[in-house]
Write an enzyme that holds these catalytic residues in place. Structure first.
Site, PDB file in Angstrom:
ATOM      1  N   LYS A   7     -17.686  -0.510   5.773  1.00 53.94           N
ATOM      2  CA  LYS A   7     -18.087  -1.445   4.720  1.00 53.94           C
ATOM      3  C   LYS A   7     -19.592  -1.447   4.487  1.00 53.94           C
ATOM      4  CE  LYS A   7     -17.506  -6.113   2.939  1.00 53.94           C
ATOM      5  NZ  LYS A   7     -16.848  -7.435   3.090  1.00 53.94           N
ATOM      6  N   PHE A  15     -11.850  -6.945  14.101  1.00 55.08           N
ATOM      7  CA  PHE A  15     -10.747  -7.423  13.268  1.00 55.08           C
ATOM      8  C   PHE A  15     -10.411  -6.402  12.184  1.00 55.08           C
ATOM      9  CE2 PHE A  15      -9.343  -9.815   9.437  1.00 55.08           C
ATOM     10  CZ  PHE A  15      -8.114 -10.226   9.931  1.00 55.08           C
ATOM     11  N   GLU A  39       0.809  -1.216   0.000  1.00 51.87           N
ATOM     12  CA  GLU A  39       0.000   0.000   0.000  1.00 51.87           C
ATOM     13  C   GLU A  39       0.848   1.275   0.000  1.00 51.87           C
ATOM     14  OE1 GLU A  39      -2.610  -3.182   1.923  1.00 51.87           O
ATOM     15  OE2 GLU A  39      -0.519  -2.531   2.135  1.00 51.87           O
TER      16      GLU A  39
END
Length: 559
Positions: free
Chosen positions: A163, A113, A51
């Site tokens: 998300k 997570f 990244e």
């Protein structure tokens, strides 16, 4: 029309004219990548090896093209891996938009997570950091991010999207991209009048050009200004190319590794005109003695930079290009031939020089200049090779030197070179690296091969951390603590293993042949240039010393 969050992200990128993004997928950002797949004919995605490489590639794309660069990453470590690249862009005022995705809204703050508060982490190193928890606000937030990145003093903006927001549905309506107008709202007639009075009463003026002049697109206006003021010109590392390095008024870089001519001239001038420079410590040396004989006129778009590091006599806050247009219309033609003659004498007495009987960093840079006819995009890592590139490649156009100036990021160059080549495919792109820097990003050579990005990687390989060793030589009694890199790593074999062309050069002639070949191959090439471990960057000013105290190899011998 009804779209989900991921569709809105892609539609907003298209609104902004984005044709390329750099990134790495993961679970939290998977919805966006699924949508990106459907639009792969409209937006090219470059999958980097890490990244950080994606953030540097977005930065290089932005520097080379003048557009906003875009990088993508998933939550947690994906997002944190962008941080160094975002900070690099922030320090050099480069417009990028970093889009990350996070865990769902209901999981935020629960140590889920791969959850991380990326907006909190990046707040000090962005112009703005957003987290979008409501899909109805997503489109406007992305538009605002691009507007913030490109307006005023440019810089990076981060947008974090949980998300579940990428899956939620809302109404979307396309908006046309608005025109960005330069800001001169703070420029007053009185300020221009005071500046003109300073310019027309000076006897020994000096023009000092920084990175803001490049970002402003002010090159043409600077050339006209210099002709009318009839003054010598120095620049910073970030200001390279804003004024042609081949012009007779040009005297070289200023500061720690600047030319003696620039350092002496600025110390003796009676007016220093500063165009888009933040007075870095690497430029000023001892701020108490910097340009102490001069009045200082600073022109900068960011009022925060006024009187931050050096107290100035007069300031004009506004876009440099627009301010110079006003000044040029009103400035009378000046004549400083006597002052320019003195500066010319300095140039003749104190030229840049190096040992010409072996393969050295300066020779490599000059040979690249000769073979590319000064028309390449030069990218660098950070260290001795970076300074040699700034000293010996004569940049005549803006946006042709891409380098990490403010943060000094080792590992910046290869990602940035790929971004620059993707943004400017017609240009020859050369990344000049050190062997220490290459160890931090050589995985991105596989990216260049995978996507057929034909960058030329020139490694100035002295088997040490060259700039740190130079300081250890001069200031630490030759105690080479953790700077020797002599091991069994073979960069040529590494390049070949990744699918690139690898060539080793141990002499001047071998480098000439290797670089000439690289220019013909149209594929990623790495040239491993073996140079002496004790080659140094000259001249040099000791940290915190007066810039008039610049010394070189001859000075040390005669001391």
């Amino acid at each position: 029309m009804q779209l989900n969050g991921s569709e809105i992200v892609i539609e907003c990128l298209k609104e902004q004219g984005v044709d390329t993004v750099f990134g790495y997928p993961g679970g939290a950002i998977l919805n966006v990548y699924d949508e990106l797949y459907k639009h792969r004919d409209e937006i090219r995605h470059i999958l980097t090896s890490h990244e950080q490489g994606a953030s540097h590639a977005a930065d290089g794309y932005a520097r080379a093209t003048g557009k906003v660069g875009v990088c993508l990453a998933t939550s947690g470590p994906g997002a944190t891996n962008l941080v160094t690249g975002i900070a690099t862009a922030y320090m050099d005022s480069i417009p990028i938009v970093a889009i990350t995705c996070n865990v769902g809204v209901s999981l935020l703050g629960k140590d889920s997570f791969q959850e991380i508060d990326i907006t909190g982490i990046t707040m000090p190193i962005t112009k703005y950091s957003f987290i979008v928890k409501d899909v109805t606000k997503l489109a406007d937030t992305i538009r605002k991010a691009f507007r913030i990145a490109r307006t005023g003093r440019p810089g990076p903006v981060l947008v974090d999207i949980p998300k579940d927001v990428t899956a939620a549905v809302t109404e979307y309506e396309r908006e046309e991209l608005g025109k960005v107008t330069p800001d001169i709202s703070q420029v007053s007639d009185e300020g221009i009048s005071r500046a003109l009075s300073m310019l027309e009463s000076a006897e020994r003026p000096y023009v000092f050009v920084g990175g803001g002049a490049v970002l402003s697109g002010a090159s043409e206006e600077i050339r006209e200004f210099v002709r009318k003021l009839d003054a010598p010109v120095a620049d910073t590392l970030m200001g390279k190319g804003a004024f042609p390095g081949t012009d007779s008024h040009y005297t070289g870089m200023l500061g720690m590794h600047g030319t003696k001519t620039s350092n002496y001239g600025v110390s003796e001038c009676d007016l220093l005109v500063v165009l888009g420079s933040r007075f870095s410590d690497r430029v000023t040396g001892n701020t108490e003695t910097f340009a102490k004989n001069a009045k200082i006129l600073q022109i900068d778009i960011d009022p925060v930079e006024i009187n931050k590091n050096v107290i100035v006599t007069e300031e004009i806050v506004g876009d440099i290009r627009e301010v110079l247009k006003i000044i040029n219309r009103n400035l009378k033609q000046q004549d400083h031939s006597e002052w320019l003659e003195k500066i010319q004498q300095y140039k003749e007495k104190y030229p840049l020089k190096y040992h010409t009987d072996a393969l050295t960093g300066p020779f490599v840079v000059e040979e690249i200049y000769r073979q590319t006819k000064g028309d390449a995009l030069i990218v660098t890592e950070v260290g001795q090779h970076q300074m040699w590139a700034a000293q010996y490649y004569r940049f005549t156009k803006p946006r042709t030197l891409l380098t990490s100036g403010g943060l000094g990021t080792m590992g910046y160059g290869l990602g940035a070179a790929m971004g620059a080549k993707v943004g400017c495919p017609e240009k020859t792109v050369v990344n000049i690296a050190g062997d220490g820097c290459l160890r931090m990003n050589m995985n991105e050579l596989a990216t260049a091969v995978r996507h057929n990005i034909p960058v030329i990687e020139v490694v100035i390989n002295n088997h040490v951390l060259g700039m740190v060793r130079q300081w250890q030589d001069l200031f630490y009694d030759e105690r080479y603590s953790a700077t020797v890199l002599r091991d069994a790593v073979d960069f040529v074999k590494m390049a070949e293993a990744m699918g690139a062309e690898g060539i080793r050069a141990e002499s001047q002639e071998e480098f000439r042949e290797a670089f000439a070949k690289a220019l013909t191959l149209n594929k990623p090439v790495l040239i491993d240039c073996q140079i002496d471990s004790d080659d140094k960057v000259w001249p040099m000013v000791a940290p915190g010393a007066d810039i008039k105290e610049a010394f070189d190899e001859d000075d040390l011998k005669n001391k």
